[in-house]
Design an enzyme around this catalytic site. Structure first.
Site, PDB file in Angstrom:
ATOM      1  N   ASP A  39       0.933  -1.049  -0.062  1.00 53.72           N
ATOM      2  CA  ASP A  39      -0.049  -0.013  -0.066  1.00 53.72           C
ATOM      3  C   ASP A  39       0.962   1.190  -0.061  1.00 53.72           C
ATOM      4  OD1 ASP A  39       1.022   0.036   2.626  1.00 53.72           O
ATOM      5  OD2 ASP A  39      -1.181   0.050   3.358  1.00 53.72           O
ATOM      6  N   SER A  40       2.266   1.225   0.129  1.00 53.36           N
ATOM      7  CA  SER A  40       3.128   2.328  -0.017  1.00 53.36           C
ATOM      8  C   SER A  40       2.752   2.646  -1.490  1.00 53.36           C
ATOM      9  CB  SER A  40       4.875   1.658   0.036  1.00 53.36           C
ATOM     10  OG  SER A  40       4.920   0.676  -0.835  1.00 53.36           O
ATOM     11  N   ASP A  78      -1.176  -6.220  -0.111  1.00 46.63           N
ATOM     12  CA  ASP A  78      -1.482  -5.328   1.004  1.00 46.63           C
ATOM     13  C   ASP A  78      -2.810  -5.181   1.199  1.00 46.63           C
ATOM     14  OD1 ASP A  78       0.253  -4.777   3.039  1.00 46.63           O
ATOM     15  OD2 ASP A  78       1.269  -3.037   1.969  1.00 46.63           O
ATOM     16  N   LYS A 108      -1.411  -9.222   2.853  1.00 51.00           N
ATOM     17  CA  LYS A 108      -0.646  -8.965   3.631  1.00 51.00           C
ATOM     18  C   LYS A 108      -1.583  -8.019   4.632  1.00 51.00           C
ATOM     19  CE  LYS A 108       3.134  -6.019   3.616  1.00 51.00           C
ATOM     20  NZ  LYS A 108       2.861  -4.911   4.495  1.00 51.00           N
ATOM     21  N   GLU A 110      -1.176  -5.568   8.621  1.00 46.51           N
ATOM     22  CA  GLU A 110      -0.250  -5.032   9.526  1.00 46.51           C
ATOM     23  C   GLU A 110      -0.744  -5.397  10.862  1.00 46.51           C
ATOM     24  OE1 GLU A 110       0.396  -1.034   8.950  1.00 46.51           O
ATOM     25  OE2 GLU A 110       1.331  -1.274   6.752  1.00 46.51           O
ATOM     26  N   GLU A 177       9.584  -4.479  10.042  1.00 45.20           N
ATOM     27  CA  GLU A 177      10.151  -3.050   9.604  1.00 45.20           C
ATOM     28  C   GLU A 177      10.567  -2.304  10.607  1.00 45.20           C
ATOM     29  OE1 GLU A 177       7.255  -1.042   7.066  1.00 45.20           O
ATOM     30  OE2 GLU A 177       8.507   0.660   6.979  1.00 45.20           O
TER      31      GLU A 177
HETATM   32  O1  KIV Z   1       3.697  -1.162   1.469  1.00 40.90           O
HETATM   33  C1  KIV Z   1       4.846  -1.664   1.474  1.00 40.90           C
HETATM   34  O2  KIV Z   1       5.484  -1.328   0.403  1.00 40.90           O
HETATM   35  C2  KIV Z   1       5.359  -2.536   2.691  1.00 40.90           C
HETATM   36  C3  KIV Z   1       6.685  -2.562   2.697  1.00 40.90           C
HETATM   37  C4  KIV Z   1       7.292  -1.525   3.527  1.00 40.90           C
HETATM   38  C5  KIV Z   1       6.890  -3.900   3.111  1.00 40.90           C
HETATM   39  O3  KIV Z   1       4.229  -3.067   3.435  1.00 40.90           O
END
Ligand code: KIV
Length: 289
Positions: A39-40, A78, A108, A110, A177
């Site tokens: 989600d970055s 994510d 994924k 968090e 992280e």
């Molecule tokens: O969203 C992302 O890019 C991530 C990485 C920092 C692992 O979760």
């Protein structure tokens, strides 16, 4: 598939990158064990200040693109903020949607202990889950910034417990992280799933970076990023050269221009639309996921 990543524990570093679109995914796929549609992308591709505003639909759209580009590597998508925290059932509904609509191999989420029940619920119902602990960027408004975690020893037990609980709940791997090296080493030794470090030292079982950061394309990067390329400079040089050529009328030249066919065909051939050729790659029935 997700179990192949778990099986890499103790057998060699897991190599991973984020990917957000098909063409870079196709390149990274040749070298990476998994690709994360992180989600970055909200910050890297869409100019948001944090990952908090990223909608589920955006993750699905980029997830589809990456799955189209990847042939071999596992694609993990994510789950964005607000799409899974409310309850295990909500998490299942949204994760199942992501898996169905993108054809990715895993999601994924968090959070450590607080997400253990959800991880168990999802895995039990057929959704492979990668966990993400330490600095969890979706909680930036609570944490108060993108700060390294575990810098004081009294913080270690809670973060180590996060690692244990997500592993016990059935996560197939866990992102660590922004953790200090001794803590990353302890967690890696304590659990039987691979730890994937981002700013968490080489004591992890694998590494991941945000692709644009390591390529040298992002304007600002965290201190743990090594820039393996100068793609930003290469893009700027190419765009500058293009603009100069267009202004100097040095581009396009005849070699970039369609010629008339000799022997004059029908008037439709002479005046009809320019043919665009698309190269379609054959897709193997899939290795991915
Ligand atoms: O969203 C992302 O890019 C991530 C990485 C920092 C692992 O979760």
């Amino acid at each position: 598939m997700a179990p192949d990543i778990t099986a890499m524990k103790g057998r060699g570093p897991v190599v991973a990158l984020t990917a957000y679109h098909a063409h870079t995914a196709a390149i990274a796929d040749r070298y990476c064990d998994f690709l994360l549609v992180g989600d970055s992308l909200g910050m890297v591709m869409h100019g948001y200040e944090t990952t908090v505003p990223v909608p589920l639909e955006l993750m699905i759209m980029h997830g589809r693109a990456v799955v189209r580009g990847a042939r071999r590597a596992l694609v993990v998508v994510d789950m964005p903020f607000g799409s899974y925290e409310e309850s295990p059932a909500v998490a299942f509904r949204n994760s199942a949607r992501v898996m169905k609509e993108t054809d990715c191999g895993a999601v994924k989420i968090e959070g450590g202990r607080r997400m253990a029940e959800t991880i168990h619920y999802l895995v039990d119902r057929g959704i492979p889950v990668m966990s993400h602990i330490g600095l969890t960027p979706q909680s930036v408004n609570v944490i108060g910034g993108y700060k390294a975690q575990g810098r004081r020893q009294e913080q270690w037990a809670a973060i180590e417990e996060d690692g244990r609980q997500v592993a016990e709940a059935g996560a197939f791997a866990v992102v660590l992280e922004a953790l200090t090296q001794p803590l990353a080493q302890r967690i890696t030794a304590a659990i039987d799933i691979p730890t994937i470090g981002i700013g968490a030292s080489r004591s992890c079982d694998g590494q991941i970076l945000v692709m644009e950061d390591m390529l040298g394309l992002s304007p600002r990067v965290p201190r743990y990023v090594k820039k393996f390329g100068k793609v930003g400079e290469a893009i700027e040089a190419a765009i500058r050269a293009y603009a100069e050529d267009v202004r100097a009328r040095a581009f396009p030249t005849p070699e970039h221009t369609y010629a008339m066919r000799s022997g004059a065909g029908s008037s439709r051939e002479r005046t009809g639309p320019v043919e665009i050729r698309a190269t379609k790659k054959p897709k193997t029935p899939s290795s991915k996921g």
